[in-house]
Design an enzyme around this catalytic site. Structure first.
Site, PDB file in Angstrom:
ATOM      1  N   HIS A  57      -2.495  -8.675   2.074  1.00 36.05           N
ATOM      2  CA  HIS A  57      -1.706  -7.546   2.605  1.00 36.05           C
ATOM      3  C   HIS A  57      -0.540  -8.088   3.424  1.00 36.05           C
ATOM      4  CE1 HIS A  57      -4.332  -4.522   1.291  1.00 36.05           C
ATOM      5  NE2 HIS A  57      -5.074  -4.326   2.347  1.00 36.05           N
ATOM      6  N   PHE A 234      -0.019  10.619  -2.332  1.00 34.67           N
ATOM      7  CA  PHE A 234       0.985   9.855  -3.068  1.00 34.67           C
ATOM      8  C   PHE A 234       0.748  10.028  -4.572  1.00 34.67           C
ATOM      9  CE2 PHE A 234       1.458   8.654   1.073  1.00 34.67           C
ATOM     10  CZ  PHE A 234       0.351   7.988   1.586  1.00 34.67           C
ATOM     11  N   ASP A 236       0.566   9.193  -7.740  1.00 34.23           N
ATOM     12  CA  ASP A 236       0.616   8.018  -8.631  1.00 34.23           C
ATOM     13  C   ASP A 236      -0.048   8.367  -9.953  1.00 34.23           C
ATOM     14  OD1 ASP A 236      -2.353   6.087  -7.966  1.00 34.23           O
ATOM     15  OD2 ASP A 236      -2.023   8.238  -7.851  1.00 34.23           O
ATOM     16  N   ASP A 310      -6.013  10.422   0.508  1.00 36.01           N
ATOM     17  CA  ASP A 310      -5.442   9.721  -0.652  1.00 36.01           C
ATOM     18  C   ASP A 310      -6.002   8.311  -0.776  1.00 36.01           C
ATOM     19  OD1 ASP A 310      -3.362   7.539  -1.440  1.00 36.01           O
ATOM     20  OD2 ASP A 310      -2.845   9.315  -2.598  1.00 36.01           O
ATOM     21  N   TYR A 311      -5.980   7.542   0.350  1.00 36.26           N
ATOM     22  CA  TYR A 311      -6.471   6.159   0.310  1.00 36.26           C
ATOM     23  C   TYR A 311      -7.926   6.124  -0.148  1.00 36.26           C
ATOM     24  CZ  TYR A 311      -2.437   4.239   2.935  1.00 36.26           C
ATOM     25  OH  TYR A 311      -1.178   3.845   3.355  1.00 36.26           O
TER      26      TYR A 311
HETATM   27  N1  56B Z   1      -2.054   7.334  -4.448  1.00 40.51           N
HETATM   28  C1  56B Z   1      -1.997   6.023  -4.164  1.00 40.51           C
HETATM   29  N2  56B Z   1      -1.379   5.215  -5.046  1.00 40.51           N
HETATM   30  C2  56B Z   1      -1.352   3.901  -4.740  1.00 40.51           C
HETATM   31  C3  56B Z   1      -1.913   3.359  -3.593  1.00 40.51           C
HETATM   32  C4  56B Z   1      -1.680   1.959  -3.646  1.00 40.51           C
HETATM   33  C5  56B Z   1      -2.126   0.904  -2.657  1.00 40.51           C
HETATM   34  N3  56B Z   1      -2.013   1.377  -1.301  1.00 40.51           N
HETATM   35  C6  56B Z   1      -2.871   0.850  -0.296  1.00 40.51           C
HETATM   36  C7  56B Z   1      -4.063   0.139  -0.773  1.00 40.51           C
HETATM   37  C8  56B Z   1      -4.324  -0.931   0.018  1.00 40.51           C
HETATM   38  C9  56B Z   1      -3.269  -1.072   1.019  1.00 40.51           C
HETATM   39  O1  56B Z   1      -3.730  -0.545   2.235  1.00 40.51           O
HETATM   40  C10 56B Z   1      -2.150  -0.205   0.485  1.00 40.51           C
HETATM   41  O2  56B Z   1      -1.429   0.440   1.478  1.00 40.51           O
HETATM   42  C11 56B Z   1      -0.994   1.707  -4.818  1.00 40.51           C
HETATM   43  N4  56B Z   1      -0.818   2.896  -5.450  1.00 40.51           N
HETATM   44  C12 56B Z   1      -0.300   3.178  -6.787  1.00 40.51           C
HETATM   45  O3  56B Z   1      -1.409   3.046  -7.685  1.00 40.51           O
HETATM   46  C13 56B Z   1      -0.932   2.587  -8.959  1.00 40.51           C
HETATM   47  C14 56B Z   1      -1.536   1.227  -9.231  1.00 40.51           C
HETATM   48  O4  56B Z   1      -2.951   1.371  -9.243  1.00 40.51           O
HETATM   49  P1  56B Z   1      -3.827   0.087  -9.740  1.00 40.51           P
HETATM   50  O5  56B Z   1      -3.390  -0.128 -11.182  1.00 40.51           O
HETATM   51  O6  56B Z   1      -5.268   0.517  -9.585  1.00 40.51           O
HETATM   52  O7  56B Z   1      -3.448  -1.064  -8.832  1.00 40.51           O
HETATM   53  C15 56B Z   1       0.587   2.499  -8.831  1.00 40.51           C
HETATM   54  O8  56B Z   1       1.151   3.763  -9.145  1.00 40.51           O
HETATM   55  C16 56B Z   1       0.752   2.243  -7.337  1.00 40.51           C
HETATM   56  O9  56B Z   1       2.040   2.644  -6.886  1.00 40.51           O
HETATM   57  C17 56B Z   1      -2.548   4.235  -2.677  1.00 40.51           C
HETATM   58  O10 56B Z   1      -3.098   3.851  -1.615  1.00 40.51           O
HETATM   59  N5  56B Z   1      -2.557   5.558  -3.013  1.00 40.51           N
END
Ligand code: 56B
Length: 337
Positions: A57, A234, A236, A310-311
């Site tokens: 991180h 978020f 995604d 979300d997290y």
């Molecule tokens: N909704 C949401 N989407 C998130 C995150 C994160 C990572 N965040 C935290 C995690 C640890 C640290 O504390 C970061 O802060 C990445 N993504 C999205 O996911 C997708 C990739 O997924 P995979 O292929 O599985 O790695 C891509 O669109 C990426 O943009 C989140 O937390 N929430």
């Protein structure tokens, strides 16, 4: 209005969910997920993801930690591939964590990747080396990553003395103000669209940038925001998978058929906007239900904000990858998420 004439994400997601034809939100699925989240809160599991990969991180004690987070979230998009062989990995990490691992490695190798004087002029050769993977598989949308680094690097130099710290200072501890600064000054963060003649915004990377500062700095110093609860989930391509798994949202047969066949959804298409907008709105509804359940329980738990919900959901998908494999996720080529 974050940007004039465009609905902010919370309002956009309500507008979309009320008109969506290919995605539905289900009360019983919301109740089921609400129970799941309530027991997670009781077990104190709703803290920031203990992703077990802390070593990669952004390190909050690094002299350019704020700019490190800014570069991560400038590049935080589109990690999916059409086959296992094409999956980009770095030191065994996949997806978003591969990006974190690559940038962490770059810093250890002495590449000045957090400095806009460097990355505003980064060459394809330099970025190829920094983002090199474990196999010949490449990170998707490589050329787009070079151009977003050039874009944001030049803007930081021209308008913000070469550091994102200046933007955070200007936001004066307001998450919404920082969101406005980011989307008004850095075009590659303008995750917007037109849905049924209404200009809407989802701002996934701009909002996760704010939430990541809040998260990595433990809500203090550079991460102190008095309105962090105004940030939405978020949008995604992973959290919708979990929402479908819990029956919170469902797709029309036609849409499910497309996703099951790995058909790409065009960025800005009705179906793509409906998946993302309904996901955001579902989490907003979940937050309301959770606050009612906590009140009814008489226990003095804090109501989790959308970032924490979300997290939890995003990590849930990784922790239950086997079950999630049965649920297709939508694939869109683009720089917004
Ligand atoms: N909704 C949401 N989407 C998130 C995150 C994160 C990572 N965040 C935290 C995690 C640890 C640290 O504390 C970061 O802060 C990445 N993504 C999205 O996911 C997708 C990739 O997924 P995979 O292929 O599985 O790695 C891509 O669109 C990426 O943009 C989140 O937390 N929430």
């Amino acid at each position: 209005m974050v940007r004039s004439g465009i609905l902010p994400p919370a309002e956009s997601s309500k507008f979309i969910s009320e008109r969506a034809e290919n995605v539905k939100i289900h009360e019983d699925g919301l109740d089921k997920l609400c129970q799941e989240m309530f027991s997670a809160i009781k077990d104190n599991k709703l803290q920031i993801p203990d992703t077990g990969t802390d070593a990669i991180h952004p390190n909050k004690d690094h002299p350019r930690a704020v700019d490190w987070v800014f570069v991560v979230d400038t590049l935080n998009f589109c990690f999916w591939s059409q086959s296992k062989e094409e999956q980009w990995t770095v030191n065994g990490h996949t997806g978003y964590f591969a990006l974190e691992a690559a940038l962490h490695r770059a810093i250890q190798e002495g590449h000045d990747i957090t400095n806009p004087e460097y990355y505003s002029k980064i060459t394809e050769e330099q970025l190829t080396h920094i983002l090199r993977g474990d196999t010949s598989a490449k990170i998707p949308l490589f050329k787009e990553r070079v151009s977003v680094l050039h874009e944001v690097g030049n803007i930081l130099i021209e308008k913000y003395d070469g550091t994102f710290e200046k933007c955070v200072k200007e936001a004066n501890k307001s998450a919404i103000k920082l969101l406005e600064i980011v989307v008004n000054n850095f075009p590659c963060f303008r995750d917007e669209g037109v849905y049924k003649n209404q200009r809407v915004s989802l701002y996934k990377r701009a909002q996760i940038l704010v939430a990541d500062l809040w998260n990595f700095f433990d809500g203090t110093g550079w991460g102190e925001f008095n309105d962090i609860d105004k940030i939405t989930m978020f949008a995604d391509y992973r959290v919708p998978q979990v929402l479908v798994y819990f029956g919170v949202i469902s797709y029309s047969d036609e849409l499910m058929d497309k996703l099951s066949k790995d058909n790409l959804l065009v960025s800005g298409s009705e179906e793509e906007i409906e998946i993302r907008g309904c996901s955001i709105h579902a989490v907003e509804l979940l937050k309301l239900k959770l606050s009612q359940l906590i009140k009814k329980s008489g226990q003095n738990f804090d109501v989790p904000n959308s970032s924490l919900i979300d997290y939890y959901l995003w990590c849930y998908r990784r922790k239950h990858a086997k079950e999630m494999e049965k649920i297709p996720y939508h694939k869109t080529l683009g720089i917004f998420y």
